[in-house]
Design a protein around this motif. Structure first.
Motif, PDB file in Angstrom:
ATOM      1  N   PRO A 131      66.570  -3.374  37.788  1.00 29.80           N
ATOM      2  CA  PRO A 131      67.295  -3.534  36.524  1.00 29.80           C
ATOM      3  C   PRO A 131      67.963  -4.887  36.377  1.00 29.80           C
ATOM      4  O   PRO A 131      68.067  -5.423  35.269  1.00 29.80           O
ATOM      5  CB  PRO A 131      68.333  -2.405  36.580  1.00 29.80           C
ATOM      6  N   ASN A 132      68.401  -5.465  37.503  1.00 27.52           N
ATOM      7  CA  ASN A 132      69.045  -6.773  37.439  1.00 27.52           C
ATOM      8  C   ASN A 132      68.050  -7.923  37.553  1.00 27.52           C
ATOM      9  O   ASN A 132      68.438  -9.088  37.601  1.00 27.52           O
ATOM     10  CB  ASN A 132      70.108  -6.888  38.534  1.00 27.52           C
ATOM     11  N   GLY A 133      66.759  -7.596  37.642  1.00 23.54           N
ATOM     12  CA  GLY A 133      65.712  -8.618  37.657  1.00 23.54           C
ATOM     13  C   GLY A 133      65.599  -9.402  38.942  1.00 23.54           C
ATOM     14  O   GLY A 133      64.981 -10.468  38.963  1.00 23.54           O
ATOM     15  N   GLN A 134      66.163  -8.909  40.053  1.00 19.85           N
ATOM     16  CA  GLN A 134      66.161  -9.706  41.275  1.00 19.85           C
ATOM     17  C   GLN A 134      64.806  -9.750  41.973  1.00 19.85           C
ATOM     18  O   GLN A 134      64.582 -10.601  42.821  1.00 19.85           O
ATOM     19  CB  GLN A 134      67.223  -9.197  42.247  1.00 19.85           C
ATOM     20  N   CYS A 135      63.902  -8.839  41.639  1.00 19.55           N
ATOM     21  CA  CYS A 135      62.549  -8.974  42.170  1.00 19.55           C
ATOM     22  C   CYS A 135      61.569  -8.399  41.168  1.00 19.55           C
ATOM     23  O   CYS A 135      61.876  -7.456  40.444  1.00 19.55           O
ATOM     24  CB  CYS A 135      62.397  -8.286  43.527  1.00 19.55           C
ATOM     25  N   LYS A 136      60.396  -8.990  41.121  1.00 18.78           N
ATOM     26  CA  LYS A 136      59.381  -8.577  40.176  1.00 18.78           C
ATOM     27  C   LYS A 136      58.024  -8.557  40.869  1.00 18.78           C
ATOM     28  O   LYS A 136      57.768  -9.356  41.756  1.00 18.78           O
ATOM     29  CB  LYS A 136      59.328  -9.530  38.975  1.00 18.78           C
ATOM     30  N   GLY A 137      57.175  -7.642  40.423  1.00 20.37           N
ATOM     31  CA  GLY A 137      55.801  -7.631  40.889  1.00 20.37           C
ATOM     32  C   GLY A 137      55.642  -7.171  42.326  1.00 20.37           C
ATOM     33  O   GLY A 137      56.524  -6.565  42.925  1.00 20.37           O
ATOM     34  N   HIS A 138      54.484  -7.477  42.897  1.00 18.24           N
ATOM     35  CA  HIS A 138      54.125  -7.038  44.246  1.00 18.24           C
ATOM     36  C   HIS A 138      54.771  -7.952  45.296  1.00 18.24           C
ATOM     37  O   HIS A 138      54.826  -9.148  45.095  1.00 18.24           O
ATOM     38  CB  HIS A 138      52.609  -7.075  44.391  1.00 18.24           C
ATOM     39  N   PRO A 139      55.270  -7.448  46.445  1.00  9.02           N
ATOM     40  CA  PRO A 139      55.269  -6.022  46.761  1.00  9.02           C
ATOM     41  C   PRO A 139      56.514  -5.277  46.293  1.00  9.02           C
ATOM     42  O   PRO A 139      56.536  -4.063  46.334  1.00  9.02           O
ATOM     43  CB  PRO A 139      55.207  -6.024  48.285  1.00  9.02           C
ATOM     44  N   GLY A 140      57.574  -5.963  45.884  1.00  7.71           N
ATOM     45  CA  GLY A 140      58.794  -5.297  45.461  1.00  7.71           C
ATOM     46  C   GLY A 140      59.946  -5.555  46.411  1.00  7.71           C
ATOM     47  O   GLY A 140      59.828  -6.325  47.370  1.00  7.71           O
ATOM     48  N   CYS A 141      61.082  -4.908  46.149  1.00  6.93           N
ATOM     49  CA  CYS A 141      62.246  -5.120  47.008  1.00  6.93           C
ATOM     50  C   CYS A 141      63.272  -4.010  46.788  1.00  6.93           C
ATOM     51  O   CYS A 141      63.171  -3.219  45.850  1.00  6.93           O
ATOM     52  CB  CYS A 141      62.882  -6.479  46.727  1.00  6.93           C
ATOM     53  N   ILE A 142      64.266  -3.973  47.668  1.00  8.28           N
ATOM     54  CA  ILE A 142      65.396  -3.062  47.525  1.00  8.28           C
ATOM     55  C   ILE A 142      66.378  -3.681  46.541  1.00  8.28           C
ATOM     56  O   ILE A 142      66.834  -4.810  46.725  1.00  8.28           O
ATOM     57  CB  ILE A 142      66.070  -2.801  48.880  1.00  8.28           C
ATOM     58  N   CYS A 143      66.694  -2.952  45.478  1.00  6.14           N
ATOM     59  CA  CYS A 143      67.581  -3.477  44.445  1.00  6.14           C
ATOM     60  C   CYS A 143      69.048  -3.272  44.788  1.00  6.14           C
ATOM     61  O   CYS A 143      69.885  -4.160  44.557  1.00  6.14           O
ATOM     62  CB  CYS A 143      67.301  -2.788  43.101  1.00  6.14           C
ATOM     63  N   HIS A 144      69.366  -2.086  45.321  1.00 12.09           N
ATOM     64  CA  HIS A 144      70.779  -1.733  45.506  1.00 12.09           C
ATOM     65  C   HIS A 144      70.899  -0.679  46.601  1.00 12.09           C
ATOM     66  O   HIS A 144      70.025   0.177  46.756  1.00 12.09           O
ATOM     67  CB  HIS A 144      71.352  -1.195  44.191  1.00 12.09           C
ATOM     68  N   VAL A 145      71.999  -0.746  47.336  1.00 14.65           N
ATOM     69  CA  VAL A 145      72.302   0.229  48.386  1.00 14.65           C
ATOM     70  C   VAL A 145      73.731   0.702  48.205  1.00 14.65           C
ATOM     71  O   VAL A 145      74.646  -0.109  48.005  1.00 14.65           O
ATOM     72  CB  VAL A 145      72.125  -0.385  49.800  1.00 14.65           C
ATOM     73  N   ALA A 146      73.937   2.010  48.244  1.00 21.52           N
ATOM     74  CA  ALA A 146      75.280   2.581  48.123  1.00 21.52           C
ATOM     75  C   ALA A 146      75.417   3.728  49.112  1.00 21.52           C
ATOM     76  O   ALA A 146      74.488   4.532  49.286  1.00 21.52           O
ATOM     77  CB  ALA A 146      75.535   3.076  46.695  1.00 21.52           C
TER      78      ALA A 146
END
Length: 245
Positions: A131-146
């Motif tokens: 949602p915050n646009g920090q990664c796009k496309g392949h392979p991806g990434c972890i956006c947030h951890v709580a």
């Protein structure tokens, strides 16, 4: 009498309202899920793929897709659960397309957590970008951890999902008795029955078999009497097809 020991399942199909729904072969691993439209999405190619998230200096969190979740640091790692193959990969809601659950992690300090399963993790999977646009496309990434607690972590993961496969008539079962397992379970043809295979054959002396079918209660009214044809010249060949509802 059958003159061959090979059992061949040629086709299974049920007609639900206006769509044709067929059984498909099982994916090559347990790393798959059904989306909200009952279409199968096979993530077998992602199984074990590592995604790393830097939490703080000297510490990070790692997801091994469909394997486990770990919090790693210089003093070692903390296990937040392993992927459970028993129906813990499901369609999500809101902004998450899928949800994976990881159970039976480390017990220290978490002996009573989540029905005594120790540390656990929930991975909310987004097909696309964070949602915050920090990664796009392949392979991806972890956006947030709580962390809900020391014993429970919630993770948001963005990946590029494959296109959904065929629609699955979940809850349907087809089998023969006497046999010890189904040919089709939960709408999917089981290993060994998607093509002729001696290991799944009947003995020549077996002159009678009983066909059984079942479906979940919410869909059982859509399944009418199947058409069954036996072709004994090449063994027991079975063709099943549904009738228009």
């Amino acid at each position: 009498m059958c003159h061959s020991t090979t059992l061949t399942v040629l086709l299974l199909g049920f007609l639900l309202q206006t769509s044709w729904v067929t059984s498909i072969s099982m994916p090559s691993s347990n790393c798959y899920a059904f989306n909200n439209s009952s279409r199968i999405v096979d993530f077998s190619g992602w199984s074990g793929y590592p995604f790393e998230y830097d939490e703080k200096q000297g510490s990070d969190l790692v997801i091994r897709f469909c394997k486990d979740v770990e919090s790693r640091s210089q003093t070692g790692y903390v296990d937040f659960g392993r992927f459970d193959k028993f129906n813990y990969f499901v369609a999500g809601s809101d902004k998450s397309d899928f949800v994976q659950e990881f159970y039976n992690g480390d017990l220290m300090g978490c002996e009573q957590s989540y029905d005594k399963m120790g540390r656990t993790a929930q991975v909310n999977i987004i097909c696309g970008s964070c949602p915050n646009g920090q990664c796009k496309g392949h392979p991806g990434c972890i956006c947030h951890v709580a962390y809900e607690s020391n014993c429970r972590v919630l993770i948001e993961l963005a990946i590029s999902c494959d296109e959904p496969g065929p629609k699955i008539f979940t809850g349907s079962t087809v089998g023969f008795h006497p046999r010890s397992w189904e040919l089709v379970y939960n709408g999917m043809t089981q290993f060994g029955f998607d093509k002729p295979h001696r290991d799944f054959s009947f003995q020549t002396a077996q002159t009678q078999v009983v066909l059984f079918t079942s479906a979940v209660a919410s869909l059982s009214s859509l399944v009418q009497k199947p058409i069954l044809k036996v072709h004994p010249n090449k063994g027991l060949g079975v063709k099943l097809s549904g009738i228009r509802c």
